[in-house]
Design a protein around this motif. Structure first.
Motif, PDB file in Angstrom:
ATOM      1  N   GLN A   1      53.733  54.036  13.388  1.00  0.00           N
ATOM      2  CA  GLN A   1      53.129  52.760  13.021  1.00  0.00           C
ATOM      3  C   GLN A   1      54.224  51.722  12.792  1.00  0.00           C
ATOM      4  O   GLN A   1      55.182  51.974  12.070  1.00  0.00           O
ATOM      5  CB  GLN A   1      52.284  52.894  11.750  1.00  0.00           C
ATOM      6  CG  GLN A   1      51.646  51.576  11.322  1.00  0.00           C
ATOM      7  CD  GLN A   1      50.814  51.711  10.056  1.00  0.00           C
ATOM      8  OE1 GLN A   1      50.232  52.751   9.801  1.00  0.00           O
ATOM      9  NE2 GLN A   1      50.752  50.638   9.266  1.00  0.00           N
ATOM     10  N   ALA A   2      54.058  50.573  13.421  1.00  0.00           N
ATOM     11  CA  ALA A   2      55.022  49.485  13.284  1.00  0.00           C
ATOM     12  C   ALA A   2      54.268  48.173  13.139  1.00  0.00           C
ATOM     13  O   ALA A   2      53.045  48.151  12.959  1.00  0.00           O
ATOM     14  CB  ALA A   2      55.952  49.448  14.492  1.00  0.00           C
ATOM     15  N   GLY A   3      54.983  47.069  13.203  1.00  0.00           N
ATOM     16  CA  GLY A   3      54.371  45.751  13.136  1.00  0.00           C
ATOM     17  C   GLY A   3      55.383  44.685  13.486  1.00  0.00           C
ATOM     18  O   GLY A   3      56.590  44.909  13.392  1.00  0.00           O
ATOM     19  N   GLN A   4      54.898  43.517  13.895  1.00  0.00           N
ATOM     20  CA  GLN A   4      55.784  42.434  14.295  1.00  0.00           C
ATOM     21  C   GLN A   4      56.392  41.750  13.065  1.00  0.00           C
ATOM     22  O   GLN A   4      55.726  41.550  12.056  1.00  0.00           O
ATOM     23  CB  GLN A   4      55.021  41.399  15.119  1.00  0.00           C
ATOM     24  CG  GLN A   4      54.489  41.924  16.430  1.00  0.00           C
ATOM     25  CD  GLN A   4      55.591  42.369  17.367  1.00  0.00           C
ATOM     26  OE1 GLN A   4      56.588  41.671  17.534  1.00  0.00           O
ATOM     27  NE2 GLN A   4      55.420  43.521  17.982  1.00  0.00           N
ATOM     28  N   GLN A   5      57.667  41.374  13.197  1.00  0.00           N
ATOM     29  CA  GLN A   5      58.351  40.675  12.118  1.00  0.00           C
ATOM     30  C   GLN A   5      59.430  39.775  12.722  1.00  0.00           C
ATOM     31  O   GLN A   5      59.808  39.938  13.893  1.00  0.00           O
ATOM     32  CB  GLN A   5      58.961  41.665  11.120  1.00  0.00           C
ATOM     33  CG  GLN A   5      59.174  41.096   9.729  1.00  0.00           C
ATOM     34  CD  GLN A   5      59.289  42.175   8.654  1.00  0.00           C
ATOM     35  OE1 GLN A   5      59.027  43.350   8.895  1.00  0.00           O
ATOM     36  NE2 GLN A   5      59.697  41.769   7.461  1.00  0.00           N
ATOM     37  N   VAL A   6      59.918  38.855  11.939  1.00  0.00           N
ATOM     38  CA  VAL A   6      60.933  37.894  12.391  1.00  0.00           C
ATOM     39  C   VAL A   6      62.312  38.387  11.960  1.00  0.00           C
ATOM     40  O   VAL A   6      62.512  38.814  10.825  1.00  0.00           O
ATOM     41  CB  VAL A   6      60.671  36.496  11.813  1.00  0.00           C
ATOM     42  CG1 VAL A   6      61.789  35.531  12.201  1.00  0.00           C
ATOM     43  CG2 VAL A   6      59.314  35.966  12.291  1.00  0.00           C
ATOM     44  N   LEU A   7      63.258  38.328  12.893  1.00  0.00           N
ATOM     45  CA  LEU A   7      64.657  38.645  12.624  1.00  0.00           C
ATOM     46  C   LEU A   7      65.458  37.361  12.786  1.00  0.00           C
ATOM     47  O   LEU A   7      65.324  36.661  13.798  1.00  0.00           O
ATOM     48  CB  LEU A   7      65.155  39.703  13.611  1.00  0.00           C
ATOM     49  CG  LEU A   7      66.581  40.223  13.425  1.00  0.00           C
ATOM     50  CD1 LEU A   7      66.639  41.167  12.222  1.00  0.00           C
ATOM     51  CD2 LEU A   7      67.056  40.953  14.683  1.00  0.00           C
ATOM     52  N   ALA A   8      66.296  37.049  11.806  1.00  0.00           N
ATOM     53  CA  ALA A   8      67.081  35.809  11.856  1.00  0.00           C
ATOM     54  C   ALA A   8      68.348  35.978  11.031  1.00  0.00           C
ATOM     55  O   ALA A   8      68.455  36.913  10.228  1.00  0.00           O
ATOM     56  CB  ALA A   8      66.254  34.630  11.332  1.00  0.00           C
ATOM     57  N   PRO A   9      69.333  35.097  11.211  1.00  0.00           N
ATOM     58  CA  PRO A   9      70.538  35.161  10.371  1.00  0.00           C
ATOM     59  C   PRO A   9      70.185  35.068   8.888  1.00  0.00           C
ATOM     60  O   PRO A   9      69.232  34.379   8.506  1.00  0.00           O
ATOM     61  CB  PRO A   9      71.344  33.947  10.833  1.00  0.00           C
ATOM     62  CG  PRO A   9      70.891  33.695  12.237  1.00  0.00           C
ATOM     63  CD  PRO A   9      69.433  34.045  12.250  1.00  0.00           C
TER      64      PRO A   9
END
Length: 344
Positions: free
Chosen positions: A177-185
């Motif tokens: 199980q996973a999910g979308q997320q934001v990756l940023a500095p």
């Protein structure tokens, strides 16, 4: 959607993750058989076909309410399994660039990770040998094509099960199980999948659920390249391989990445200058082993492998693989997702 002309171009790498990522992507090994998808050796891989789209599968996709429900597990053989046994090798489409999922160990050159462990478990069940595998490295946007063109038997590559994909391929029960997320500095003002993305350049992989999420709601982010999907596509905001987004982020060509939190956690581990934004994923998604549409015998057999893989509670093969590869970046998971089966 056009990109503003005054956006900065290439810059210096953020942190040391770029070096690590490139080393992982470029390491060469003789210990594992890996054939690139783009250089097929002529003829079909013999991945098998069921003679066309199965009516039950089409009906399931059209009336899709529970995409994670798959065929009941079975240890029986069938035409697709017979072809694999005659060949003596399982041909698996995998990633070689996703840290902790499917990646090249830069020291040993071996292909390793959570998905790779599962591939080997499938090969062991089918052929009695976990090393009886031909790995094919496939970009994110070629996973379905690889199955449709009989280049691989299965795709085990952090591939989300959803109704749209069920129209093109068949899936096993869920194995993660996973999910979308934001990756940023870390220093970025972006706070997550929200209005802080307005005007920001956001990268996602072509053919990914992240791209679909941005199409549905972008919060004013710039997420689509000029000439997207054509030969003139610059592949800057929409890229063939998910890891390309991390490179774009490190070069300063994009401001953020939208991807599965499972993959983003591995990228954050590679580069300490970036982090997951937002308290939690904004979607719930399940990874499955994909097979060619209608390969019912193979899907049912993979589901049987997954039953065994999950068995044993904390001592299960699934938990051992999780503890080895994923627990550091995705802590707190106590069990794999429970399987769901079709009743039609």
């Amino acid at each position: 959607m056009s990109r503003p002309k005054d956006r900065p171009g290439r810059g210096g790498l953020r942190g040391w993750g770029g070096v690590t990522g490139m080393a992982v992507a470029c390491a060469v090994t003789a210990a594992v058989t890996l054939l690139p998808l783009a250089h097929h050796d002529g003829g079909s891989a013999g991945a098998g076909t069921s003679g066309g789209v199965v009516t039950a599968d089409r009906t399931r996709a059209e009336a899709c309410t529970e995409p994670e429900a798959s065929l009941p597990a079975s240890g029986a053989d069938g035409p697709n399994i017979d072809r694999i046994k005659e060949r003596g090798k399982l041909i698996a489409g995998v990633d070689q660039n996703s840290f902790r999922w499917g990646y090249r160990n830069p020291e040993s050159g071996d292909l390793e990770g959570f998905d790779i462990d599962l591939v080997r478990a499938i090969a062991d069940d089918l052929l009695g040998d976990p090393d009886a595998v031909i790995f094919r490295a496939i970009p994110t946007n070629q996973r379905i094509a690889a199955l449709e063109n009989d280049r691989v038997d299965v795709v085990v590559r952090t591939m989300t099960i959803n109704c749209k994909r069920l129209e093109q391929v068949s899936f096993s029960t869920a194995y993660f199980q996973a999910g979308q997320q934001v990756l940023a500095p870390k220093e970025s003002p972006i706070t997550g999948y929200d209005s802080s993305l307005k005007g920001k350049r956001v990268c996602s992989a072509e053919g990914s659920t992240a791209y679909e999420a941005l199409e549905e709601k972008s919060f004013g982010a710039l997420y689509k390249d000029d000439f997207d999907g054509t030969e003139r596509d610059p592949d800057r905001l929409t890229v063939p391989n998910q890891l390309d987004c991390l490179v774009r982020l490190q070069l300063g060509e994009v401001d953020a990445v939208v991807t599965d939190n499972a993959l983003a956690a591995g990228q954050a581990a590679q580069d300490p200058a970036v982090e997951l934004k937002g308290k939690a994923p904004f979607t719930t998604e399940y990874y499955g082993v994909a097979a060619k549409k209608g390969s019912d015998d193979l899907v049912a057999r993979v589901n049987k492998v997954l039953v065994d893989y999950r068995a044993g509670g904390k001592d299960s093969a699934w938990m051992r693989s999780y503890e080895k590869w994923l627990a550091t970046g995705l802590p707190g998971i106590t069990a794999p997702p429970a399987p769901k089966y079709r009743t039609d």
